[in-house]
Write an enzyme that holds these catalytic residues in place. Sequence first.
Site, PDB file in Angstrom:
ATOM      1  CE  LYS A 107      -4.455   0.922   0.264  1.00 42.50           C
ATOM      2  NZ  LYS A 107      -5.694   0.051   0.004  1.00 42.50           N
TER       3      LYS A 107
HETATM    4  N1  GLU Z   1      -7.093   0.301  -3.124  1.00 40.08           N
HETATM    5  C1  GLU Z   1      -8.000  -0.786  -3.425  1.00 40.08           C
HETATM    6  C2  GLU Z   1      -8.072  -1.845  -2.390  1.00 40.08           C
HETATM    7  O1  GLU Z   1      -7.724  -1.419  -1.141  1.00 40.08           O
HETATM    8  C3  GLU Z   1      -7.486  -1.610  -4.768  1.00 40.08           C
HETATM    9  C4  GLU Z   1      -6.111  -2.034  -4.767  1.00 40.08           C
HETATM   10  C5  GLU Z   1      -5.781  -2.610  -6.124  1.00 40.08           C
HETATM   11  O2  GLU Z   1      -6.459  -2.694  -7.110  1.00 40.08           O
HETATM   12  O3  GLU Z   1      -4.740  -3.070  -6.231  1.00 40.08           O
HETATM   13  O4  GLU Z   1      -8.297  -2.900  -2.276  1.00 40.08           O
END
Ligand code: GLU
Length: 476
Positions: A107
Amino acid sequence: MSSRTEPSFRESVDLMFNRAVKLMDLPPGLEEKIRVCNATYTVRFGVRLRGSMHTFVGYRSVHSEHMEPVKGGIRYATGVNQDEVEALAALMTYKCALVEAPFGGSKGGLCIDPREYEEHELELITRRFAYELAKRDLINPSQNVPAPDMGTGEREMAWIADQYARMNTTDINAKACVTGKPLNAGGIAGRVEATGRGVQYALREFFRYEEDKAAAGLTGKLDGKRVIVQGLGNVGYHAAKFLSEEDGSLITGIIERDGGLFSADGLDVEAVRNWIVKHGGVSGYPDAQYMEDGSVLLEEECDILIPAALEGVINLSNAERVKAPLIIEAANGPVTAGADEILRDKGCVIIPDMYANAGGVTVSYFEWVKNLSHIRFGRMQRRQEEARHQLVIDELQRLDDVLGNTWSMSPDFKDKYLKGAGELELVRSGLDDTMRAAYQSMREVWHSRDDVTDLRTAAYLVSIDKVAKSYHAKGL
Ligand code: GLU
């Protein structure tokens, strides 16, 4: 109100992890290896804006590399900090494992309020952040693939993809370095609404099981169910829109930054969204009761509560008063570990974040595969499928003639049956299948073990087991 203190977001995720892992029989040391975050990179970089230098702080955290690339969004918000990014990275690991997206968890975040900047300024900031991450392989098609999260969207992903491509001019797979891109920049149909669509598919699957509904004291279908949504951003908006337009649910409450709207007859989601776009908030919206303190709606009577914004909104201070029998966590970490315990004791069923909002990363996975295969889904098969269906229609027509026109096809059968699946249909089918299969894997654990009394623990058991197996396969 409880006298207990609230742990941080990361501690909250760890507490939930610990609760589940106690029920497993993992080899010594592996439990700790899975729980901890492998690495968090902090970057401070300067961008010249409005005649002076501005310094920004960003993070990219890698929780687990049991599979690579690692995957997870990049968030733009003033509250971004290391603890939060690490908690979110951990959730990505468990989420990807649960829905069988072949990624580790990661993240990123930038401490910034994007509303304070002009578009061209945001582009400069995003490109610089992307540069800092890409030169350390923290953006890379085979190692680390970001995506949108709060405060970012298609536009930012297109800038990131372009920045990476400029730095890696001979990488034929450059587009796969980030997902959530616009369609014309290598994106995939259905990604924008994917998380909201996933919430809808998750609820549909939950409502297919009488036993599961009964656990929440609910019966019947989604039709007519009263739903309160917290946050009408990309995820909350699409979930509320699909549930009201396609499943007949009543969106009785919407909570936004500047207050809440309530209408027992159901709100028009599209109209509320348009109002927010035009006026910057829900205040003044004509066809509903407005309250300045929107958070009281979290405690309002309803059938389904959908927290779709920030983490920690249901916590020790309000959990006792939450009346919803079913909560689906469209956001990451909206219920703290302490609140989770209180709600469980009250008999509330919680469909956990790592499953409920996995639609986004699932469709990201499809986009990544599309980028690596350099071809749109359905391009080879669609017309061939239509030609085969035409054969069946012709044969039915011939039969009809032979039998002397004694029967006829239903009016829209021909049109529907003839239409071969394009990319959007295939993405929806893949997402639906993923959401159903993942739910079934959780509920199987939930109902088959006496020591598992909630879906979150079941979700952790399924995903930790998968992560552990992949470590095992690597000989660790
Ligand atoms: N930010 C989104 C999540 O928390 C999508 C992550 C992604 O598509 O890699 O799942």
